[in-house]
Design an enzyme around this catalytic site. Structure first.
Site, PDB file in Angstrom:
ATOM      1  N   GLU A   1       0.854  -1.189   0.000  1.00 32.00           N
ATOM      2  CA  GLU A   1       0.000   0.000   0.000  1.00 32.00           C
ATOM      3  C   GLU A   1       0.891   1.241   0.000  1.00 32.00           C
ATOM      4  OE1 GLU A   1      -3.158   0.154  -0.414  1.00 32.00           O
ATOM      5  OE2 GLU A   1      -3.926  -1.843   0.100  1.00 32.00           O
ATOM      6  N   VAL A   2       0.995   1.846  -1.163  1.00 33.26           N
ATOM      7  CA  VAL A   2       1.761   3.076  -1.353  1.00 33.26           C
ATOM      8  C   VAL A   2       0.834   4.267  -1.114  1.00 33.26           C
ATOM      9  CG1 VAL A   2       2.868   4.485  -3.146  1.00 33.26           C
ATOM     10  CG2 VAL A   2       3.459   2.077  -2.917  1.00 33.26           C
TER      11      VAL A   2
END
Length: 311
Positions: A273-274
């Site tokens: 999860e960026v």
């Protein structure tokens, strides 16, 4: 940031066909799958096998689903799956997968068989959205008799290799639009009240609570921390409402929730999860974080994993 419930439909009443049609009519193409994704895949054909694993027909548009596979595929080697664009709006997932193949795919020749599905949801990629045209979230739809054609096609691709995967990395983003657009729309679609949440500033991972692999997740976090910052826990020790089980790591039961990370039966799985909306991260850093995560995941798995499948 908007916190009001999505205006489509009647509060407290789930959407029907009319509401879904109205929602779909408001979506417009904002970028090109052909130009951004298919053209990039074409440039890889000299080094990889590229093949079509499905075709999505969403009139008036059609989308070939393409995968990239090691040209030197060896049945004696463990398999690695990299997926991006399950949520089409999560840009670095798509481009991170493509750049990984371009820049580092050759590093694993003779060590692992690579299978990369860089853009699972092309209709949503073009419209910068989370759902498919039927207002279905593909990343809650990886289960038998899936209503999401995107999910069903990917599961069909993976099924012959189940039990042979050592690692699966599913590339995602958490964006400000999750709170400003997508979660209010979800509440409206399901006839539920919208309850505001908090978007973490930084990168984090989702481990599988049914198959936790702490050292593996830590190796990925350590690699990504050299590229971009890791999301801290909030005041309650949580990230997006889930307890932090290790720095930058939360857990979901990925199989029960129908998440993409649960489709392979691999020993080592993670969902990245960026956070692309951070003032501390550029688009290039977001792509680099995804690449670093994939490389670290494969390197750890090859060093520690032994045979494929859950141990």
């Amino acid at each position: 940031m908007t916190t009001a419930q999505d205006p489509i439909g009647t509060p407290g009443t789930p959407w029907g066909d009319a509401e879904r049609a109205l929602w779909r009519s408001r979506q417009s193409r904002r970028r090109s799958y052909a130009d951004d994704v298919l053209a990039a895949i074409d440039r890889l054909r000299g080094r990889f096998d590229v093949f079509e694993y499905g075709q999505l027909e969403y009139a008036p548009d059609g989308y070939p689903l393409l995968a990239i596979r090691s040209r030197d595929w060896d049945d004696a080697l463990p398999c690695v799956l990299v997926t991006g664009g399950v949520h089409g709006y999560e840009t670095s997932g798509v481009h991170g997968a493509l750049l990984f193949a371009d820049r580092h795919g050759a590093d694993y020749a003779g060590k692992a068989n690579l299978l990369v599905a860089p853009c699972v949801s092309p209709w949503a990629y073009e419209r910068i959205h989370r759902w498919n045209p039927d207002a279905i979230d593909p990343n809650r739809s990886f289960h038998a008799d899936s209503p999401a054609r995107e999910s069903a096609a990917l599961m069909q691709l993976v099924e012959p290799l189940r039990g042979r995967f050592l690692v699966h990395v599913d590339l995602h983003e958490t964006t400000d639009s999750d709170e400003s657009e997508f979660r209010p729309a979800l509440a409206a679609r399901d006839g539920q009240p919208y309850e505001p949440g908090e978007i973490p500033d930084g990168f984090y991972l989702v481990d599988d609570s049914a198959n936790p692999q702490r050292a593996f997740q830590q190796a990925v976090i350590d690699a990504v921390a050299k590229v971009t910052h890791i999301a801290p826990a909030d005041a309650d020790g949580r990230i997006i409402g889930s307890p932090v089980v290790a720095p930058g790591v939360i857990e979901y039961d990925v199989g029960r929730l129908g998440l993409c990370a649960g489709i392979t039966g691999a020993r080592y799985t993670t969902t990245t999860e960026v956070y692309p909306d951070s003032p501390r991260a550029t688009p290039e850093q977001c792509n680099a974080a995804q690449i670093a995560a994939v490389c670290a995941a494969i390197d750890f798995a090859l060093a520690h994993g032994g045979d494929a499948g859950k141990g």
